[in-house]
Design an enzyme around this catalytic site. Structure first.
Site, PDB file in Angstrom:
ATOM      1  N   GLU A  97       5.083  12.662 -51.448  1.00 55.05           N
ATOM      2  CA  GLU A  97       3.632  12.577 -51.496  1.00 55.05           C
ATOM      3  C   GLU A  97       3.145  11.247 -50.931  1.00 55.05           C
ATOM      4  O   GLU A  97       3.786  10.212 -51.107  1.00 55.05           O
ATOM      5  CB  GLU A  97       3.171  12.708 -52.947  1.00 55.05           C
ATOM      6  N   CYS A 122      12.806   8.601 -58.219  1.00 53.98           N
ATOM      7  CA  CYS A 122      13.053   7.175 -58.421  1.00 53.98           C
ATOM      8  C   CYS A 122      14.109   6.999 -59.504  1.00 53.98           C
ATOM      9  O   CYS A 122      14.192   7.797 -60.433  1.00 53.98           O
ATOM     10  CB  CYS A 122      11.754   6.481 -58.856  1.00 53.98           C
ATOM     11  N   CYS A 126      11.092   3.950 -65.468  1.00 50.07           N
ATOM     12  CA  CYS A 126       9.977   3.372 -66.233  1.00 50.07           C
ATOM     13  C   CYS A 126       9.288   4.473 -67.061  1.00 50.07           C
ATOM     14  O   CYS A 126       8.939   5.532 -66.528  1.00 50.07           O
ATOM     15  CB  CYS A 126       8.965   2.712 -65.293  1.00 50.07           C
ATOM     16  N   CYS A 129       5.796   6.181 -66.038  1.00 51.38           N
ATOM     17  CA  CYS A 129       5.610   6.609 -64.647  1.00 51.38           C
ATOM     18  C   CYS A 129       6.071   8.040 -64.438  1.00 51.38           C
ATOM     19  O   CYS A 129       7.172   8.425 -64.833  1.00 51.38           O
ATOM     20  CB  CYS A 129       6.384   5.669 -63.716  1.00 51.38           C
ATOM     21  N   GLU A 170      11.293   3.266 -55.553  1.00 49.03           N
ATOM     22  CA  GLU A 170      11.354   1.809 -55.635  1.00 49.03           C
ATOM     23  C   GLU A 170      11.800   1.293 -54.263  1.00 49.03           C
ATOM     24  O   GLU A 170      12.954   1.473 -53.874  1.00 49.03           O
ATOM     25  CB  GLU A 170      12.351   1.415 -56.747  1.00 49.03           C
ATOM     26  N   SER A 201       5.618  -3.089 -53.058  1.00 49.10           N
ATOM     27  CA  SER A 201       5.449  -3.238 -54.502  1.00 49.10           C
ATOM     28  C   SER A 201       6.773  -2.923 -55.195  1.00 49.10           C
ATOM     29  O   SER A 201       7.433  -1.944 -54.866  1.00 49.10           O
ATOM     30  CB  SER A 201       4.362  -2.277 -54.990  1.00 49.10           C
ATOM     31  N   SER A 229       5.172  -5.215 -60.166  1.00 49.67           N
ATOM     32  CA  SER A 229       4.665  -4.447 -61.304  1.00 49.67           C
ATOM     33  C   SER A 229       5.187  -5.109 -62.575  1.00 49.67           C
ATOM     34  O   SER A 229       6.320  -4.881 -62.985  1.00 49.67           O
ATOM     35  CB  SER A 229       5.139  -2.994 -61.199  1.00 49.67           C
ATOM     36  N   LEU A 230       4.364  -5.935 -63.167  1.00 47.58           N
ATOM     37  CA  LEU A 230       4.784  -6.686 -64.360  1.00 47.58           C
ATOM     38  C   LEU A 230       4.672  -5.779 -65.583  1.00 47.58           C
ATOM     39  O   LEU A 230       5.651  -5.554 -66.297  1.00 47.58           O
ATOM     40  CB  LEU A 230       3.917  -7.942 -64.518  1.00 47.58           C
ATOM     41  N   ASN A 231       3.469  -5.327 -65.840  1.00 51.06           N
ATOM     42  CA  ASN A 231       3.223  -4.288 -66.858  1.00 51.06           C
ATOM     43  C   ASN A 231       3.512  -4.671 -68.297  1.00 51.06           C
ATOM     44  O   ASN A 231       3.370  -3.835 -69.193  1.00 51.06           O
ATOM     45  CB  ASN A 231       4.005  -3.002 -66.544  1.00 51.06           C
ATOM     46  N   ASN A 319      -2.709   5.854 -66.541  1.00 49.70           N
ATOM     47  CA  ASN A 319      -3.066   7.230 -66.239  1.00 49.70           C
ATOM     48  C   ASN A 319      -2.021   8.102 -66.937  1.00 49.70           C
ATOM     49  O   ASN A 319      -0.875   8.114 -66.508  1.00 49.70           O
ATOM     50  CB  ASN A 319      -2.905   7.400 -64.725  1.00 49.70           C
ATOM     51  N   CYS A 362      -1.653   6.201 -58.324  1.00 43.99           N
ATOM     52  CA  CYS A 362      -0.333   5.582 -58.355  1.00 43.99           C
ATOM     53  C   CYS A 362       0.401   5.977 -59.626  1.00 43.99           C
ATOM     54  O   CYS A 362      -0.182   6.055 -60.695  1.00 43.99           O
ATOM     55  CB  CYS A 362      -0.459   4.066 -58.322  1.00 43.99           C
TER      56      CYS A 362
HETATM   57  N1  SAH Z   1       8.416   1.171 -57.697  1.00 46.67           N
HETATM   58  C1  SAH Z   1       7.330   0.380 -57.200  1.00 46.67           C
HETATM   59  C2  SAH Z   1       6.249   1.177 -56.490  1.00 46.67           C
HETATM   60  C3  SAH Z   1       5.772   2.471 -57.126  1.00 46.67           C
HETATM   61  S1  SAH Z   1       4.744   2.401 -58.550  1.00 46.67           S
HETATM   62  C4  SAH Z   1       6.724  -0.443 -58.317  1.00 46.67           C
HETATM   63  O1  SAH Z   1       7.064  -0.208 -59.456  1.00 46.67           O
HETATM   64  O2  SAH Z   1       5.935  -1.346 -58.049  1.00 46.67           O
HETATM   65  C5  SAH Z   1       3.203   1.803 -58.021  1.00 46.67           C
HETATM   66  C6  SAH Z   1       2.364   1.234 -59.166  1.00 46.67           C
HETATM   67  O3  SAH Z   1       1.875   2.268 -60.035  1.00 46.67           O
HETATM   68  C7  SAH Z   1       3.135   0.272 -60.049  1.00 46.67           C
HETATM   69  O4  SAH Z   1       2.395  -0.904 -60.237  1.00 46.67           O
HETATM   70  C8  SAH Z   1       3.271   1.031 -61.349  1.00 46.67           C
HETATM   71  O5  SAH Z   1       3.397   0.138 -62.423  1.00 46.67           O
HETATM   72  C9  SAH Z   1       2.008   1.848 -61.377  1.00 46.67           C
HETATM   73  N2  SAH Z   1       2.066   3.018 -62.255  1.00 46.67           N
HETATM   74  C10 SAH Z   1       3.160   3.763 -62.519  1.00 46.67           C
HETATM   75  N3  SAH Z   1       2.857   4.741 -63.398  1.00 46.67           N
HETATM   76  C11 SAH Z   1       1.539   4.617 -63.679  1.00 46.67           C
HETATM   77  C12 SAH Z   1       0.641   5.335 -64.534  1.00 46.67           C
HETATM   78  N4  SAH Z   1       1.051   6.374 -65.238  1.00 46.67           N
HETATM   79  N5  SAH Z   1      -0.651   4.920 -64.601  1.00 46.67           N
HETATM   80  C13 SAH Z   1      -1.061   3.874 -63.849  1.00 46.67           C
HETATM   81  N6  SAH Z   1      -0.268   3.171 -63.035  1.00 46.67           N
HETATM   82  C14 SAH Z   1       1.020   3.523 -62.958  1.00 46.67           C
END
Ligand code: SAH
Length: 386
Positions: A97, A122, A126, A129, A170, A201, A229-231, A319, A362
């Site tokens: 996608e 992937c 996480c 995700c 990733e 990213s 992506s710190l999160n 999301n 995303c």
């Molecule tokens: N693997 C890479 C790129 C793909 S994810 C990475 O982790 O950066 C792209 C972004 O979407 C990341 O910042 C991730 O934290 C975010 N993301 C993943 N799942 C999400 C969700 N359910 N809601 C909002 N953002 C999300």
């Protein structure tokens, strides 16, 4: 009939013009013919222009959603798959996608960002995700990455200003192919995307970030954009959300990002923070994030110019994935968290979630059919492919 009409055509996808000219020269095709073919493929969208011919995976699904900034389009390309393990399960394709996201910039000019996938599925696992729920099916080739741009530009007909590697996968798990794709996408004779308009990213593979540190010191790569992506505000929460953190923790990440900041002349690194209520949205979490961001918040002096700040925090409202244990944050929760961060002196960008209903946002990438194929074990202990 001339020699260029006679030969089996070559695919310039994922080649720079120079590489294509060299490949054609091997077959006795002159550089003029090769350059014309290359330009027709990349500039005019002609898939077959001798000596060049490309095969772009067909778009099999397409979703649109109107947002305040314009039309968001998600498209799904179906890649051929010769994996026999899958074939006996009656699955003989891979779907990936891509999302075209319209943005209205400061100058009120409308731009389009293409969010590309680097893998089918992937391996990072996480918990928040959608793509992670599929496991890793396989990594994409550079050709398949560039074909996403070609489809956006020449099938959807939308001029792409920026590219972000924030789709499925990733990118640091597939860095050779990602680099090769970027080399091609930035060729002025082809897609001509400026290096500064491309962002990788990552979940934070420190080995991959070290390779990026080398790469950005080579000619033409200095302005490559980077996002992390710190999160999470601390290792405890991050270990829970992102299994990779057990291998490379937040201190290790901070160290390599400080090094990267130096070699990148103080250019900003985007820090992404998916805000999940009850998980990472408390006021002490804001304080911890601010503390972790400190080394990036100082202005730098590079090339005699003050460059401003090296870090910028992007708050992304979570999301919910299918069967999510957590809800989306309310508007008030997002505002509250942003407020705390700003009080700590952090530059915060609030990212609006686009395409929520089309699952185009995303982290929502992963279709129902392909999610079933979760048979590849998670590989967070794997070394980077160098
Ligand atoms: N693997 C890479 C790129 C793909 S994810 C990475 O982790 O950066 C792209 C972004 O979407 C990341 O910042 C991730 O934290 C975010 N993301 C993943 N799942 C999400 C969700 N359910 N809601 C909002 N953002 C999300």
């Amino acid at each position: 009939m001339t020699i260029a009409d006679d030969i089996n055509p070559i695919s310039p996808l994922a080649m720079t013009r120079e590489q294509f000219v060299a490949a054609c020269a091997q077959l006795g095709v002159g550089s003029g013919r090769a350059k014309t073919g290359y330009a027709k493929v990349y500039r005019q969208g002609i898939a077959h222009a001798q000596p060049a011919k490309i095969t772009v995976p067909p778009i099999v699904k397409r979703l649109e959603e109107q947002t305040p900034e314009g039309l968001t389009i998600k498209f799904v390309q179906r890649l051929p798959n010769d994996n026999h393990q899958l074939a006996h399960k009656g699955i003989d394709f891979d779907d990936i996608e891509s999302v075209i996201i319209p943005m209205i910039g400061r100058s009120t000019r409308k731009t389009h960002t293409l969010c590309v996938s680097s893998q089918v599925g992937c391996a990072m696992g996480c918990g928040f995700c959608e793509t992670a729920q599929m496991g890793l099916i396989r990594s994409l080739t550079a050709e398949e990455i560039v074909a996403q741009w070609w489809a956006a530009k020449h099938i959807e007909g939308i001029h792409i200003d920026n590219i972000v590697f924030m789709g499925m996968g990733e990118p640091l798990d597939n860095l050779d192919e990602v680099f090769r794709a970027i080399e091609c996408l930035t060729d002025r004779a082809g897609a001509a995307i400026p290096m500064s308009a491309i962002t990788i990213s990552t979940v934070g593979r420190v080995d991959g970030l070290r390779r990026i540190k080398q790469q950005v010191q080579t000619h033409g790569w200095r302005k490559l954009g980077l996002a992390l992506s710190l999160n999470a505000p601390n290792d405890q929460v991050r270990d829970e959300l992102m299994p990779l953190n057990k291998k490379w923790n937040m201190q290790g990440l901070q160290d390599i990002l400080v090094e990267l900041r130096e070699v990148r002349g103080g250019r900003k690194i985007m820090i992404e923070y998916v805000l999940i209520p009850g998980v990472n949205n408390a006021s002490e979490h804001a304080a911890q994030v601010a503390e972790w961001m400190k080394p990036f918040m100082k202005g730098t002096i590079a090339a005699g110019k003050k460059r401003g700040h090296g870090g910028l925090l992007n708050i992304i409202p979570y999301n919910p994935i299918r069967n999510s244990p957590w809800p989306a944050p309310t508007e008030a929760q997002v505002e509250e968290f942003v407020g705390w961060l700003m009080n700590h002196g952090i530059f915060v960008n609030r990212r609006r979630t686009k395409g929520r209903s089309t699952m185009a946002a995303c982290g929502q990438l992963g279709t129902e059919e392909i999610r079933k194929r979760n048979f590849v074990p998670l590989t967070t202990n794997q070394e980077c492919n160098d």
